[in-house]
Design an enzyme around this catalytic site. Structure first.
Site, mmCIF file in Angstrom:
data_model
loop_
_atom_site.group_PDB
_atom_site.id
_atom_site.type_symbol
_atom_site.label_atom_id
_atom_site.label_comp_id
_atom_site.label_asym_id
_atom_site.label_seq_id
_atom_site.Cartn_x
_atom_site.Cartn_y
_atom_site.Cartn_z
ATOM 1 N N HIS A 99 1.938 4.583 -2.839
ATOM 2 C CA HIS A 99 2.105 6.033 -2.620
ATOM 3 C C HIS A 99 3.520 6.473 -2.990
ATOM 4 O O HIS A 99 3.712 7.529 -3.614
ATOM 5 C CB HIS A 99 1.838 6.368 -1.146
ATOM 6 C CG HIS A 99 0.413 6.185 -0.718
ATOM 7 N ND1 HIS A 99 -0.654 6.676 -1.430
ATOM 8 C CD2 HIS A 99 -0.123 5.571 0.379
ATOM 9 C CE1 HIS A 99 -1.783 6.379 -0.802
ATOM 10 N NE2 HIS A 99 -1.484 5.696 0.298
ATOM 11 N N HIS A 133 0.831 -1.207 0.000
ATOM 12 C CA HIS A 133 0.000 0.000 0.000
ATOM 13 C C HIS A 133 0.872 1.266 0.000
ATOM 14 O O HIS A 133 0.677 2.167 -0.825
ATOM 15 C CB HIS A 133 -0.917 -0.006 1.224
ATOM 16 C CG HIS A 133 -1.821 1.185 1.299
ATOM 17 N ND1 HIS A 133 -3.072 1.206 0.731
ATOM 18 C CD2 HIS A 133 -1.647 2.415 1.872
ATOM 19 C CE1 HIS A 133 -3.635 2.382 0.953
ATOM 20 N NE2 HIS A 133 -2.792 3.132 1.640
ATOM 21 N N GLU A 134 1.833 1.297 0.908
ATOM 22 C CA GLU A 134 2.690 2.481 0.996
ATOM 23 C C GLU A 134 3.628 2.576 -0.208
ATOM 24 O O GLU A 134 3.989 3.680 -0.631
ATOM 25 C CB GLU A 134 3.492 2.450 2.297
ATOM 26 C CG GLU A 134 2.646 2.484 3.560
ATOM 27 C CD GLU A 134 1.702 3.675 3.621
ATOM 28 O OE1 GLU A 134 2.043 4.751 3.054
ATOM 29 O OE2 GLU A 134 0.627 3.539 4.214
#
Length: 369
Positions: A29, A25-26
């Site tokens: 980003h 998920h990170e």
């Protein structure tokens, strides 16, 4: 000793599952930020005191926190300019701050986290379909409901249904599509029992489903078989399965909101840890499947329009794109406070569900009374 090994396996599986999901998920980003020219100051897996840290050649600090319940990517200039000391703001890198970027770029960076979770799920499902195989529910009888049309017709667990009224069936879904249009009407079943083929007559019972009357035999499918797929078919199957899991999850959430379904299934970290251990005990394919399903859930949750979550920020950016200017600091502050309150309430409620599910609440109640 077995309990100790089970607890250790559960903890390790929980850390692995959460670590993989948070990292992906990170990473979404992170890579989107680099693509749009935003400097990333820190990439952290876990919170609290750092167990390990290092700095790469771009100046990004990578760290692993001792509390593995999440993570974050610290973007350069992510704070509101008015909330930062002028001396700090003066040291910002020109052109590399998050808030200097157009609203489109900021939305891309924020949306990349959930998108990465969906991509992870699709890749994991595809990998399973290529190696282990896609689970296929054949037209095998697993159980027969007592007193049902199937029992009256003489069907037994272990039978394989070959055709209905002369129309071949190879999947349990095929069988359902052949039976449902015939409520209360006799049908002829060709079945295989052991080495022998035989014909049975059954009259499906009538049931109301979604406003329509359908036929039901009263059987449950047997254990699925697994069919390996070629890479192209597996990738498409992974995408399709990710979509199906997303749809089922959203339907379940809507049923909870409209009170068509109870909220007992709403779980938090404790439930995730418990299921992680159970999935790990069943083997690597089961654990990978659980990670894929949980990745879809994480992606969907982060897209909910709740301030603090990615979806809430996307709502802010959509409003900014429509209005031509950002929302006022006061409106955003109220929104973030409301979002924190909602998340806190959900966390407390899900933790209560977890404790009740694990029997802790019942045990405490027993001690008290």
């Amino acid at each position: 000793m077995d309990a100790l090994l089970g607890s250790g396996r559960t903890i390790l599986a929980f850390v692995l599952v959460l670590g993989v999901l948070v990292f992906i998920h990170e990473a979404g980003h992170y890579w989107a930020a680099r693509w749009r020219g935003v400097y990333v100051e820190r990439f952290s897996i876990g919170f609290g005191q750092a167990l390990a840290r290092w700095t790469d050649r771009r100046g990004t600090e990578w760290r692993i926190g001792w509390l593995p319940l999440g993570g974050y990517v610290k973007l350069h200039g992510q704070e509101q300019p008015g909330d930062v000391d002028p001396a700090v703001r003066a040291a910002w890198r020109a052109g590399e701050t998050f808030h200097d970027k157009p609203v489109r770029d900021r939305a891309i960076v924020v949306a990349a986290g959930p998108i990465a979770n969906f991509l992870l799920a699709a890749v994991l499902f595809a990998g399973l379909f290529m190696t282990v195989g896609q689970p296929v529910m054949n037209a095998n009888v697993g159980t027969v409901v007592a007193g049902s049309a199937a029992e009256r017709a003489g069907l037994e667990a272990g039978d394989t249904i070959l055709s209905v009224d002369g129309q071949p069936v190879s999947r349990f879904s095929d069988l359902q599509s052949r039976i449902e249009p015939h409520p209360g009407q006799p049908v002829t079943l060709l079945i295989r029992r052991g080495e022998r083929d035989m014909s049975l007559s059954a009259t499906p019972e009538s049931r109301e489903r979604d406003g329509a009357t359908v036929g039901v035999l009263g059987i449950a499918a047997g254990a699925p078989s697994f069919e390996r797929m070629n890479p192209a078919a597996a990738l498409w199957g992974g995408v399709a399965n990710t979509y199906e899991v997303s749809k089922q999850t959203l339907v379940g959430v809507w049923q909870m909101i409209t009170r068509q379904r109870g909220t007992d299934d709403l779980g938090g970290p404790l439930r995730i840890a418990q299921i992680s251990g159970q999935a790990a005990a069943l083997g690597l394919p089961s654990l990978i499947t659980f990670i894929a399903v949980l990745s879809v859930n994480l992606g969907l949750i982060n897209l909910f329009p709740i301030p603090v979550l990615d979806g809430g920020h996307l709502v802010f950016y959509a409003a900014e794109a429509i209005r031509g200017r950002p929302l006022s600091a006061r409106a955003m502050d109220y929104g973030l406070r409301a979002g924190l309150a909602v998340l806190a309430a959900l966390f407390i409620f899900s933790t209560w569900n977890d404790l009740s599910h694990l029997g802790v609440v019942r045990w405490i109640t027993g001690l008290a009374g």
